[in-house]
Design a protein around this motif. Structure first.
Motif, PDB file in Angstrom:
ATOM      1  N   LEU A  18       0.832  -1.204   0.000  1.00  0.00           N
ATOM      2  CA  LEU A  18       0.000   0.000   0.000  1.00  0.00           C
ATOM      3  C   LEU A  18       0.867   1.255   0.000  1.00  0.00           C
ATOM      4  CD1 LEU A  18      -2.755  -1.055   2.560  1.00  0.00           C
ATOM      5  CD2 LEU A  18      -2.849  -1.137   0.059  1.00  0.00           C
ATOM      6  N   THR A  19       1.948   1.219   0.756  1.00  0.00           N
ATOM      7  CA  THR A  19       2.867   2.357   0.799  1.00  0.00           C
ATOM      8  C   THR A  19       3.530   2.563  -0.556  1.00  0.00           C
ATOM      9  OG1 THR A  19       3.260   1.989   3.161  1.00  0.00           O
ATOM     10  CG2 THR A  19       4.882   3.324   1.988  1.00  0.00           C
ATOM     11  N   GLU A  20       3.895   1.478  -1.215  1.00  0.00           N
ATOM     12  CA  GLU A  20       4.512   1.574  -2.550  1.00  0.00           C
ATOM     13  C   GLU A  20       3.546   2.217  -3.548  1.00  0.00           C
ATOM     14  OE1 GLU A  20       6.017  -1.524  -5.957  1.00  0.00           O
ATOM     15  OE2 GLU A  20       6.431  -2.039  -3.865  1.00  0.00           O
ATOM     16  N   ILE A  21       2.290   1.800  -3.527  1.00  0.00           N
ATOM     17  CA  ILE A  21       1.295   2.399  -4.437  1.00  0.00           C
ATOM     18  C   ILE A  21       1.146   3.882  -4.127  1.00  0.00           C
ATOM     19  CG2 ILE A  21      -1.166   2.466  -5.025  1.00  0.00           C
ATOM     20  CD1 ILE A  21      -1.133  -0.637  -4.648  1.00  0.00           C
ATOM     21  N   TYR A  22       0.974   4.210  -2.862  1.00  0.00           N
ATOM     22  CA  TYR A  22       0.787   5.612  -2.483  1.00  0.00           C
ATOM     23  C   TYR A  22       1.993   6.451  -2.888  1.00  0.00           C
ATOM     24  CZ  TYR A  22      -0.296   9.727   0.309  1.00  0.00           C
ATOM     25  OH  TYR A  22      -0.560  11.009   0.710  1.00  0.00           O
ATOM     26  N   HIS A  24       4.030   6.093  -5.282  1.00  0.00           N
ATOM     27  CA  HIS A  24       4.031   6.373  -6.725  1.00  0.00           C
ATOM     28  C   HIS A  24       3.324   7.705  -6.977  1.00  0.00           C
ATOM     29  CE1 HIS A  24       3.260   6.163 -11.002  1.00  0.00           C
ATOM     30  NE2 HIS A  24       1.993   6.358 -10.718  1.00  0.00           N
ATOM     31  N   TYR A  25       2.177   7.904  -6.344  1.00  0.00           N
ATOM     32  CA  TYR A  25       1.408   9.132  -6.540  1.00  0.00           C
ATOM     33  C   TYR A  25       2.076  10.337  -5.877  1.00  0.00           C
ATOM     34  CZ  TYR A  25      -2.121   6.216  -8.626  1.00  0.00           C
ATOM     35  OH  TYR A  25      -2.768   5.350  -9.464  1.00  0.00           O
ATOM     36  N   VAL A  26       2.747  10.096  -4.754  1.00  0.00           N
ATOM     37  CA  VAL A  26       3.495  11.181  -4.102  1.00  0.00           C
ATOM     38  C   VAL A  26       4.589  11.692  -5.036  1.00  0.00           C
ATOM     39  CG1 VAL A  26       5.077  11.749  -2.206  1.00  0.00           C
ATOM     40  CG2 VAL A  26       3.033  10.363  -1.752  1.00  0.00           C
ATOM     41  N   ALA A  37       8.088  10.936  -0.247  1.00  0.00           N
ATOM     42  CA  ALA A  37       7.664   9.547  -0.090  1.00  0.00           C
ATOM     43  C   ALA A  37       7.746   9.141   1.387  1.00  0.00           C
ATOM     44  CB  ALA A  37       8.536   8.634  -0.944  1.00  0.00           C
ATOM     45  N   LEU A  38       6.816   8.306   1.795  1.00  0.00           N
ATOM     46  CA  LEU A  38       6.725   7.864   3.177  1.00  0.00           C
ATOM     47  C   LEU A  38       7.251   6.441   3.331  1.00  0.00           C
ATOM     48  CD1 LEU A  38       3.115   9.195   3.775  1.00  0.00           C
ATOM     49  CD2 LEU A  38       5.243  10.280   4.479  1.00  0.00           C
ATOM     50  N   THR A  39       7.697   6.107   4.518  1.00  0.00           N
ATOM     51  CA  THR A  39       8.113   4.741   4.816  1.00  0.00           C
ATOM     52  C   THR A  39       6.889   3.965   5.304  1.00  0.00           C
ATOM     53  OG1 THR A  39       8.586   5.151   7.142  1.00  0.00           O
ATOM     54  CG2 THR A  39      10.390   5.575   5.554  1.00  0.00           C
ATOM     55  N   PRO A  40       6.952   2.642   5.232  1.00  0.00           N
ATOM     56  CA  PRO A  40       5.847   1.873   5.807  1.00  0.00           C
ATOM     57  C   PRO A  40       5.620   2.211   7.287  1.00  0.00           C
ATOM     58  CG  PRO A  40       7.114   0.481   4.354  1.00  0.00           C
ATOM     59  CD  PRO A  40       7.877   1.780   4.478  1.00  0.00           C
ATOM     60  N   GLY A  41       6.663   2.458   8.022  1.00  0.00           N
ATOM     61  CA  GLY A  41       6.500   2.828   9.426  1.00  0.00           C
ATOM     62  C   GLY A  41       5.746   4.129   9.600  1.00  0.00           C
TER      63      GLY A  41
END
Length: 173
Positions: A18-22, A24-26, A37-41
């Protein structure tokens, strides 16, 4: 032959995808006003704010990856708080994010259908969605689910060196 797309509630094990998909848009679009870009944490509190019941949901679309049989996440839809104050509790803000290679396959429609079905038993009155302009695909998706335009915040966000408008839509629940 590709397997059927399945939609289910999101779980903590989905966080990396989910973080990887998000992200991409960031990195590549103005559809989110996050700029780094955000980390999963960093995304974990967001994921945990969407339990399997209640008005704030996370629905995930998966499909078995060719040759592996392992499920691959194609996208997700969420409902979350519209505003923090108690009188807003019967309103939610919704969003959909689809993996860049899974667009134009009906994944967003499946996700929103599952999300609004899950929300149908909740004490909710309205759903809202903010759509950075231009984004004709998102406008069409929201219209398909009876969202109606209610106004535009002009040049409300700055990303990629320019200002962007956000059109707001609402749906009766």
């Amino acid at each position: 032959m590709p397997t059927e797309v399945q939609v289910r509630p999101g779980v903590e094990g989905d966080l990396d995808a989910l973080t990887e998909i998000y992200n991409h848009y960031v990195r590549t679009t103005p559809v989110t006003f996050d700029t780094v870009a955000l980390t999963p944490g960093e995304r974990r509190p967001w994921l945990l704010s969407h339990p399997e019941d209640g008005p704030h949901r996370l629905m995930v679309a998966t499909q078995d990856a060719p040759g592996t049989g392992a499920p691959r996440i194609l996208g997700y839809a969420t409902s979350g708080p519209h505003r923090a104050r108690p009188a807003y509790a019967t309103s939610v803000e919704t969003s959909v994010y689809v993996a860049p290679d899974a667009g134009r396959r009906g994944v967003g429609t499946l996700l929103y259908d599952a999300l609004f079905t899950a929300l149908s038993g909740e004490d909710l009155h309205r759903a809202y969605a903010g759509i950075t302009q231009p984004n004709e695909a998102s406008v069409r998706l929201h219209a398909r689910f009876d969202f109606r335009p209610v106004g535009t915040f002009r040049e409300v966000g700055r990303k990629f060196g320019r200002y962007w408008d956000v059109a707001w839509y609402e749906k009766e629940l």
